[in-house]
Design an enzyme around this catalytic site. Structure first.
Site, PDB file in Angstrom:
ATOM      1  N   ARG A  75     -13.266  31.385 -28.403  1.00 16.58           N
ATOM      2  CA  ARG A  75     -12.168  30.791 -27.433  1.00 16.58           C
ATOM      3  C   ARG A  75     -11.368  29.663 -28.143  1.00 16.58           C
ATOM      4  O   ARG A  75     -12.251  28.650 -28.259  1.00 16.58           O
ATOM      5  CB  ARG A  75     -12.492  30.598 -25.929  1.00 16.58           C
ATOM      6  N   GLU A 166      -7.039  27.799 -15.908  1.00 18.19           N
ATOM      7  CA  GLU A 166      -7.452  27.404 -14.580  1.00 18.19           C
ATOM      8  C   GLU A 166      -6.358  27.287 -13.639  1.00 18.19           C
ATOM      9  O   GLU A 166      -5.666  26.228 -13.085  1.00 18.19           O
ATOM     10  CB  GLU A 166      -8.004  26.197 -14.476  1.00 18.19           C
ATOM     11  N   GLU A 268     -15.439  30.253 -19.018  1.00 22.08           N
ATOM     12  CA  GLU A 268     -16.041  28.655 -19.114  1.00 22.08           C
ATOM     13  C   GLU A 268     -17.362  28.302 -18.394  1.00 22.08           C
ATOM     14  O   GLU A 268     -17.438  28.825 -17.002  1.00 22.08           O
ATOM     15  CB  GLU A 268     -14.889  27.519 -18.718  1.00 22.08           C
TER      16      GLU A 268
END
Length: 371
Positions: A75, A166, A268
């Protein structure tokens, strides 16, 4: 029944599109389809002399070491115009080429900022700060298309892409703030359209933090559906010392996968292997046992990764795609700090990397794999 069948077809399509060429190789073939690491810090670490070693102490390329240990995806975050030039389009292209040469899959994480974007800040890039909304939407579309098309043209097409990072409170504040869902939806759909214009097979991820907060996820994705937001995969952040119990995380994953008929991926997560410091900046997590029963030791870190991975594996219907360990290569190298505008900054995260203070790969990687 039709909805369930369609969801399973989509999940299969995600896995096929994102399957690295060598996904069946490595020490364990029964792991999750996606066993990944965010390595966005790697280029800067190497530039400042960062060293990486396998578990037996042999020095080597960090990506090759991770891949040999069983990881099959990377990522990479991308900022628009970062002051220090790292996490830019140029750096993403270089790292993508290295990862793809190993047969690894690629998830590109667009922050749509010149620095960090997260639930507490979604600052516009300086170059976009004065744009009216329609021009802002076009800038997001064009930037997304430009990076992804450049990746495709060099033969390293993105398998998955995050439109924002996020997104609890939206993105590109104030225009795309959560209080203005029509704007937020338009921006997200502009990113989706850009990604699909480059490659229909690239899967679009929408990513929230607080992975155990079911109320947040229901509110956000219910509202997204109301405004016609398009996406393929639900992405989550889950840090056990911040976001709640493993049981609550499991319950949320199971619920959103079923409620929205989408695959889920943990983009994450991390855990400390020590409470000690290696770069002079106090670590973000300093507890010797951040989550009950899981000490801040190499064994505790590995146990937490096994637990988190099993949560994702247990999502019904095979909708749990996989796990990305966050900033696996962010070791305590002087100069590789958190602030792109401050070369003297430390990172506060080196006690949560996948390489120890002796530069060796930690046993934690085995937590991604079925035993």
């Amino acid at each position: 029944m039709r909805r369930i069948f369609a969801a399973l077809l989509l999940c299969a399509a995600v896995l096929t599109a994102g399957q690295p060429a060598h996904a069946g190789t490595g020490p364990d073939h029964d792991g999750l389809p996606i066993r990944g690491a965010d390595v966005s810090s790697l280029a800067k670490s190497e530039a400042f002399g960062g060293i990486y070693r396998s578990s037996n102490g042999k020095r080597g390329d960090a990506l090759a070491i991770l891949h040999s240990a069983g990881l099959n995806y990377v990522r990479l975050k991308v900022w628009v115009n970062p002051v220090d030039g790292y996490n830019s389009k140029t750096q993403v292209l270089r790292l993508a080429k290295r990862a793809k040469a190993l047969g690894m899959g690629l998830l590109v994480d667009f922050h749509y900022s010149d620095s960090w974007a997260d639930p507490g800040k979604q600052n516009k890039p300086a170059a976009w700060s004065a744009l009216p909304f329609d021009a802002l939407k076009k800038a997001l579309h064009d930037h997304t298309y430009d990076v992804l098309n450049a990746l495709k043209r060099q033969g390293t097409k993105a398998d998955m892409v995050q439109i924002g990072n996020e997104l609890n409170g939206g993105l590109l504040w104030p225009d795309g703030n959560w209080e203005n869902w029509p704007n937020l939806a338009a921006l997200l759909n502009a990113g989706y359209d850009a990604a699909k214009a480059v490659s229909r097979s690239t899967k679009v991820v929408l990513h929230l933090a607080d992975g155990a907060d079911n109320g947040l996820y229901r509110w956000w994705f219910d509202t997204a559906a109301t405004y016609g937001v398009r996406y393929d995969v639900i992405g989550l952040s889950y840090y056990s010392y911040w976001h709640g119990t493993l049981e609550a995380f499991q319950a949320n994953l199971n619920d959103v996968a079923s409620r929205y008929g989408k695959p889920v991926v943990l983009v994450e997560t991390a855990y400390p292997f020590t409470a000690a410091d290696d770069d002079g900046l106090e670590n973000i997590i300093t507890s010797t046992e951040p989550y009950p029963g899981y000490p801040a030791t190499p064994e505790g870190q590995a146990a937490m990764m096994r637990a988190v991975t099993e949560v994702v594996r247990s999502v019904p219907g095979g909708r749990g795609l996989g796990v990305f360990y966050w900033e696996a290569t962010w070791t305590g190298v002087p100069g590789n700090g958190w602030d792109p505008a401050d070369p003297s900054s430390g990172n506060g995260w080196e006690n949560q990397a996948l390489f120890g203070f002796d530069d060796r790969l930690l046993p934690t990687v085995k937590g991604f794999l079925r035993r």
